[in-house]
Enzyme design. Structure first.
Site, PDB file in Angstrom:
ATOM      1  N   ASP A  46      23.768  -2.402   6.848  1.00 52.56           N
ATOM      2  CA  ASP A  46      22.426  -1.831   7.001  1.00 52.56           C
ATOM      3  C   ASP A  46      21.462  -2.876   7.544  1.00 52.56           C
ATOM      4  OD1 ASP A  46      20.340   0.444   5.842  1.00 52.56           O
ATOM      5  OD2 ASP A  46      19.541  -1.584   5.675  1.00 52.56           O
ATOM      6  N   TYR A  51      13.834  -6.208  10.906  1.00 55.64           N
ATOM      7  CA  TYR A  51      14.464  -7.357  10.265  1.00 55.64           C
ATOM      8  C   TYR A  51      14.688  -8.510  11.239  1.00 55.64           C
ATOM      9  CZ  TYR A  51      15.711  -4.013   6.544  1.00 55.64           C
ATOM     10  OH  TYR A  51      15.693  -3.048   5.566  1.00 55.64           O
ATOM     11  N   LYS A  76      17.019   1.078  11.794  1.00 55.45           N
ATOM     12  CA  LYS A  76      15.801   1.833  11.502  1.00 55.45           C
ATOM     13  C   LYS A  76      14.749   1.624  12.579  1.00 55.45           C
ATOM     14  CE  LYS A  76      16.658   0.540   6.685  1.00 55.45           C
ATOM     15  NZ  LYS A  76      17.460  -0.668   6.936  1.00 55.45           N
ATOM     16  N   HIS A 109      11.528   3.963   9.093  1.00 55.44           N
ATOM     17  CA  HIS A 109      11.387   2.890   8.104  1.00 55.44           C
ATOM     18  C   HIS A 109      10.369   3.214   7.004  1.00 55.44           C
ATOM     19  CE1 HIS A 109      12.418  -1.643   7.956  1.00 55.44           C
ATOM     20  NE2 HIS A 109      12.105  -1.242   6.747  1.00 55.44           N
TER      21      HIS A 109
END
Length: 297
Positions: A46, A51, A76, A109
């Protein structure tokens, strides 16, 4: 080598119940962590555009030597990319960074209730991607029961997954129930409660589930680590935990939870640790003003 059982999503896709999360994994650590996880038996990875490590996730997948078809990869869309065309572009960007032909699960998100039209438009882009076969399943993150109802009322495809903060100190029973009623799998970010430690409301009053006496007693009983007890508790509830680690020993430890089970009373004892207080941001407050950064192409 332990491997996670599979959960069947509401569109028939099958997802490993337990996976590796890479939030706060630095780019330089991510590739090795992903490769280590896959070699330890993980099949769910994931990540997210926000990120900043999608490229490294892709590299870790390629280094693992495991066939892509055996893996379940989630990413996401970030809030700066909400809107129909913007989200389609964001997906292409993420796919390019990952170096993949498709992703298994694509999520929004945050719900952004104060910018709801953009959220709805973004989700409609996810529906298009699903209908085109570019993703295997779609869903959301951090949606309350009300957020889910509002989104479902305006769109055509019920989310397959709602990924939320969920650990023994914040169990989100009402949100989980709303998801179950709709056939939505609840996935747990910060499943062992790390968010309570790395961004505590009061740095002088940190509450770490891994140090809770209830968890420690059970760890001793089953000769497991506190993290393994909490992950087993997640699985007993039918949740999908995605613990983060970059250390091979901890990565291997976190998936070694399929050789024991907690009793119903033990699960209830952990349930009773709930404080009702989240460690992460309040989803109702998240919007483009709170998090103004955008994802670079």
């Amino acid at each position: 080598m332990p491997q996670s059982p599979l959960v069947t999503l509401n569109n028939g896709s099958r997802m490993p119940a337990l996976g590796l999360g890479v939030y706060q994994s630095s780019p330089e650590d991510t590739s090795a962590a992903v490769t280590s996880a896959i070699q330890a038996g993980y099949r769910l990875i994931d990540t997210a555009a926000a990120y900043g490590n999608e490229a490294e996730v892709g590299e870790g997948i390629r280094r693992s030597g495991v066939d892509r078809a055996e893996l379940f990869v989630t990413t996401k869309a970030w809030i700066s990319d909400y809107g129909y065309n913007e989200t389609l572009h964001a997906f292409d960007r993420s796919l390019g960074k990952l170096g993949l032909d498709y992703v298994d699960l694509y999520l929004l998100h945050w719900p952004m209730p104060t910018e709801f039209e953009r959220t709805v438009a973004a989700y409609k882009a996810l529906e298009t991607l699903l209908n085109e076969g570019r993703v295997r399943a779609i869903g959301v993150c951090n949606h309350s029961a009300e957020d889910l109802e509002n989104l479902i009322a305006r769109t055509d495809i019920v989310p397959a997954v709602n990924q939320i903060e969920l650990h023994p100190y914040f169990t989100q029973k009402a949100t989980r129930g709303a998801a179950t009623d709709r056939g939505i799998v609840t996935q747990s970010w910060s499943p062992i409660g790390g968010v309570m430690v790395y961004q505590p409301e009061n740095p002088n009053d940190v509450h770490n589930p891994l140090e809770d006496p209830t968890i420690l007693v059970l760890a001793d009983k089953y000769s497991k680590t506190p993290a393994q007890i909490i992950l087993r508790w997640q699985l007993e509830h039918g949740l999908s935990p995605i613990p983060k680690s970059v250390r091979p020993t901890r990565i291997a430890e976190n998936i070694d939870v399929f050789d024991f089970a907690l009793t119903a009373d033990e699960v209830a004892t952990i349930d009773a640790l709930d404080t009702g207080k989240r460690g992460g941001p309040d989803p109702a407050a998240v919007n483009s003003a709170l998090f103004p950064f955008a994802i670079e192409d």
